[in-house]
Design an enzyme around this catalytic site. Structure first.
Site, PDB file in Angstrom:
ATOM      1  N   TRP A   1      11.080   4.112  -6.402  1.00 13.04           N
ATOM      2  CA  TRP A   1      12.484   3.795  -6.755  1.00 13.04           C
ATOM      3  C   TRP A   1      12.805   2.397  -7.431  1.00 13.04           C
ATOM      4  O   TRP A   1      13.575   2.627  -8.654  1.00 13.04           O
ATOM      5  CB  TRP A   1      13.551   3.971  -5.521  1.00 13.04           C
ATOM      6  CG  TRP A   1      14.922   3.946  -5.707  1.00 13.04           C
ATOM      7  CD1 TRP A   1      15.573   4.440  -7.160  1.00 13.04           C
ATOM      8  CD2 TRP A   1      16.165   3.848  -4.753  1.00 13.04           C
ATOM      9  NE1 TRP A   1      17.058   3.986  -6.742  1.00 13.04           N
ATOM     10  CE2 TRP A   1      17.251   4.048  -5.349  1.00 13.04           C
ATOM     11  CE3 TRP A   1      15.886   3.573  -3.407  1.00 13.04           C
ATOM     12  CZ2 TRP A   1      18.418   3.966  -4.767  1.00 13.04           C
ATOM     13  CZ3 TRP A   1      17.313   3.425  -2.588  1.00 13.04           C
ATOM     14  CH2 TRP A   1      18.543   3.496  -3.280  1.00 13.04           C
TER      15      TRP A   1
ATOM     16  N   ASP B   1       5.072   8.036  -4.349  1.00 18.18           N
ATOM     17  CA  ASP B   1       6.507   8.844  -4.129  1.00 18.18           C
ATOM     18  C   ASP B   1       7.362   8.368  -5.153  1.00 18.18           C
ATOM     19  O   ASP B   1       7.644   7.258  -5.431  1.00 18.18           O
ATOM     20  CB  ASP B   1       6.980   8.543  -2.863  1.00 18.18           C
ATOM     21  CG  ASP B   1       8.297   9.174  -2.541  1.00 18.18           C
ATOM     22  OD1 ASP B   1       8.076  10.299  -2.407  1.00 18.18           O
ATOM     23  OD2 ASP B   1       9.276   8.546  -2.690  1.00 18.18           O
TER      24      ASP B   1
ATOM     25  N   TYR C   1      15.092   8.406 -10.152  1.00 21.60           N
ATOM     26  CA  TYR C   1      14.919   6.904 -10.207  1.00 21.60           C
ATOM     27  C   TYR C   1      14.818   6.609 -11.623  1.00 21.60           C
ATOM     28  O   TYR C   1      13.842   6.649 -12.173  1.00 21.60           O
ATOM     29  CB  TYR C   1      13.464   6.659  -9.554  1.00 21.60           C
ATOM     30  CG  TYR C   1      13.441   7.092  -7.775  1.00 21.60           C
ATOM     31  CD1 TYR C   1      14.591   7.342  -7.236  1.00 21.60           C
ATOM     32  CD2 TYR C   1      12.140   7.123  -7.324  1.00 21.60           C
ATOM     33  CE1 TYR C   1      14.500   7.755  -5.933  1.00 21.60           C
ATOM     34  CE2 TYR C   1      12.252   7.498  -6.041  1.00 21.60           C
ATOM     35  CZ  TYR C   1      13.479   7.712  -5.249  1.00 21.60           C
ATOM     36  OH  TYR C   1      13.149   7.780  -3.766  1.00 21.60           O
TER      37      TYR C   1
ATOM     38  N   TYR D   1      10.589   6.623   4.285  1.00 19.64           N
ATOM     39  CA  TYR D   1      10.917   5.697   3.307  1.00 19.64           C
ATOM     40  C   TYR D   1      11.735   4.469   3.778  1.00 19.64           C
ATOM     41  O   TYR D   1      12.441   4.590   4.630  1.00 19.64           O
ATOM     42  CB  TYR D   1      11.560   6.419   2.291  1.00 19.64           C
ATOM     43  CG  TYR D   1      13.024   6.958   2.353  1.00 19.64           C
ATOM     44  CD1 TYR D   1      14.289   5.889   2.121  1.00 19.64           C
ATOM     45  CD2 TYR D   1      13.379   8.118   2.632  1.00 19.64           C
ATOM     46  CE1 TYR D   1      15.592   6.360   2.304  1.00 19.64           C
ATOM     47  CE2 TYR D   1      14.861   8.660   2.788  1.00 19.64           C
ATOM     48  CZ  TYR D   1      15.664   7.725   2.728  1.00 19.64           C
ATOM     49  OH  TYR D   1      17.031   7.954   2.749  1.00 19.64           O
TER      50      TYR D   1
ATOM     51  N   LYS E   1      11.070 -12.467   3.031  1.00 19.51           N
ATOM     52  CA  LYS E   1      11.339 -13.609   1.960  1.00 19.51           C
ATOM     53  C   LYS E   1      12.743 -13.452   1.717  1.00 19.51           C
ATOM     54  O   LYS E   1      13.353 -14.046   0.930  1.00 19.51           O
ATOM     55  CB  LYS E   1      10.587 -12.996   0.722  1.00 19.51           C
ATOM     56  CG  LYS E   1       9.109 -13.189   0.774  1.00 19.51           C
ATOM     57  CD  LYS E   1       8.480 -12.898  -0.253  1.00 19.51           C
ATOM     58  CE  LYS E   1       6.932 -12.791  -0.205  1.00 19.51           C
ATOM     59  NZ  LYS E   1       6.200 -12.394  -1.322  1.00 19.51           N
TER      60      LYS E   1
ATOM     61  N   GLY F   1       8.563   0.310  -1.138  1.00 16.60           N
ATOM     62  CA  GLY F   1       9.096   0.268  -2.679  1.00 16.60           C
ATOM     63  C   GLY F   1       8.072  -1.210  -3.202  1.00 16.60           C
ATOM     64  O   GLY F   1       8.107  -2.088  -2.467  1.00 16.60           O
TER      65      GLY F   1
ATOM     66  N   ARG G   1       7.573  -3.422  -6.897  1.00 17.95           N
ATOM     67  CA  ARG G   1       7.675  -3.534  -8.529  1.00 17.95           C
ATOM     68  C   ARG G   1       6.433  -4.490  -8.869  1.00 17.95           C
ATOM     69  O   ARG G   1       5.989  -4.233 -10.091  1.00 17.95           O
ATOM     70  CB  ARG G   1       8.825  -4.384  -8.633  1.00 17.95           C
ATOM     71  CG  ARG G   1      10.172  -3.972  -8.254  1.00 17.95           C
ATOM     72  CD  ARG G   1      11.248  -5.008  -8.707  1.00 17.95           C
ATOM     73  NE  ARG G   1      12.402  -4.952  -7.877  1.00 17.95           N
ATOM     74  CZ  ARG G   1      13.849  -4.635  -8.737  1.00 17.95           C
ATOM     75  NH1 ARG G   1      13.732  -4.823  -9.965  1.00 17.95           N
ATOM     76  NH2 ARG G   1      14.743  -4.669  -8.102  1.00 17.95           N
TER      77      ARG G   1
END
Length: 335
Positions: free
Chosen positions: A21, A52, A57, A203, A214, A281, A283
């Site tokens: 996502w 996934d 998204y 999820y 963090k 999730g 990045r």
């Protein structure tokens, strides 16, 4: 790497899966595509076999990045691709549309985006009360019978909704939100999945970053990020309560195991579900760092009691993830 299985799929399913996502950009304040591709390659290289995604998204952008990474890796047949259908959008506003027309057109676009000719697990993203369940389940059954999808899943469905769906089509996988802070699925979804031999795709295992170790009180979220003014856990006074809980959980993880909070959060999801898949999730490649640290240990019953005590004393009224539910088609198109 720990592995589990999904009914009807012969590939090994890693119990740690990548949720994509965030790399779609929309609702997360943008994204760096080059970093996202490096992250996906790093995931595959580390033995993660579950990726996934969903067409909503980033309105197809996440799927396109996943498809590009899989094409570059040459390992499509080793990967369990999990995708979703049943949502559409007007401008940037996403709404539910689980009609047969939408599902059958949607999968063709998803297949093009992912550069593949089949989806391993195809989920109905959200139940659509405006559409008869017979129509939605029937459309999924047709895709399954045609070989375009290997397994059928439902996401964010209640027990009653799944019971109605199963009268028309099988359910091989169930995807609810689940993490240390959002545990409603334990009550009925977990036992239901076990009873009907459906694999859990869990999820938001880090609760949108609250359990990453963090998150800070002065964190500034970019425009378009759902945490900025939509997710109640990131609004005061709840934000301070959840940060306090995260801090105490981090202290516990360090004193009991010499590990950071993120390891505890992922291990908790894996231990509670036993055979489920924890979707996290990501990045950037560095966000996969906990992977090598979550194996070889388990939480005890006493650990879980201590976790419950910490949550009870720090969070007054836990917020549910209801805010993620998209509106109905009629509500958006008539607005």
């Amino acid at each position: 790497m720990e592995y589990t299985s999904i009914p009807g799929i012969g590939k090994k399913a890693s119990r740690f899966g990548v949720g994509t996502w965030p790399i779609g950009g929309a609702m997360w304040g943008g994204n760096d595509d080059a970093e996202a591709l490096r992250m996906l390659h790093a995931a595959i290289d580390q033995g993660i076999t579950v990726i996934d995604t969903a067409i909503d998204y980033g309105y197809g952008h996440s799927e396109q990045l996943v498809g590009k990474a899989l094409k570059e890796s040459g390992q499509r047949e080793d990967i369990i691709l999990s995708a979703k259908c049943g949502l559409a959008w007007k401008g940037e506003e996403v709404y539910r549309d689980a009609t047969k027309k939408r599902i059958t057109s949607e999968i063709e676009e998803t297949l093009r985006n992912l550069q593949t000719d089949y989806i391993d697990v195809y989920f109905v993203h959200w139940p659509d009360p405006a559409v008869p369940v017979e129509e939605t389940a029937g459309a999924m059954k047709e895709l399954y019978d045609a070989g375009k999808i290997t397994a059928i899943g439902v996401s964010n469905f209640t027990i009653d909704e799944m019971e109605a769906f199963r009268k028309i089509a099988p359910i091989h996988a169930i995807q609810p939100p689940y993490n240390l802070f959002e545990r409603e699925a334990e009550k009925d979804i977990f036992p239901y999945s076990q009873k009907h031999n459906a694999t859990l795709f869990l999820y938001s295992s880090l609760c949108r970053g609250l359990l990453s170790g963090k998150m800070t009180r002065d964190r500034e979220f970019r425009e378009g990020d759902i945490r900025k003014d939509v997710d109640p856990k990131f609004q005061q006074p709840l934000f301070d309560q959840y940060l306090a809980a995260a801090d105490k959980l981090a202290q516990f993880a360090q004193s009991a195991y010499g590990r950071p909070l993120i390891d505890l959060a992922v291990r908790y999801v894996l231990d509670q579900s036993e055979t489920g898949i924890a979707l996290r999730g990501a990045r950037r490649p560095d966000q996969l760092e906990p992977l090598s640290r979550i194996e070889g240990w388990k939480l005890t019953d006493d650990d879980k009691k201590e976790i419950d005590r910490i949550l009870a004393e720090t969070i007054d009224e836990p917020a549910q993830p209801d805010f993620m539910a998209p509106p109905l088609k009629k509500e958006v198109l008539e607005s």
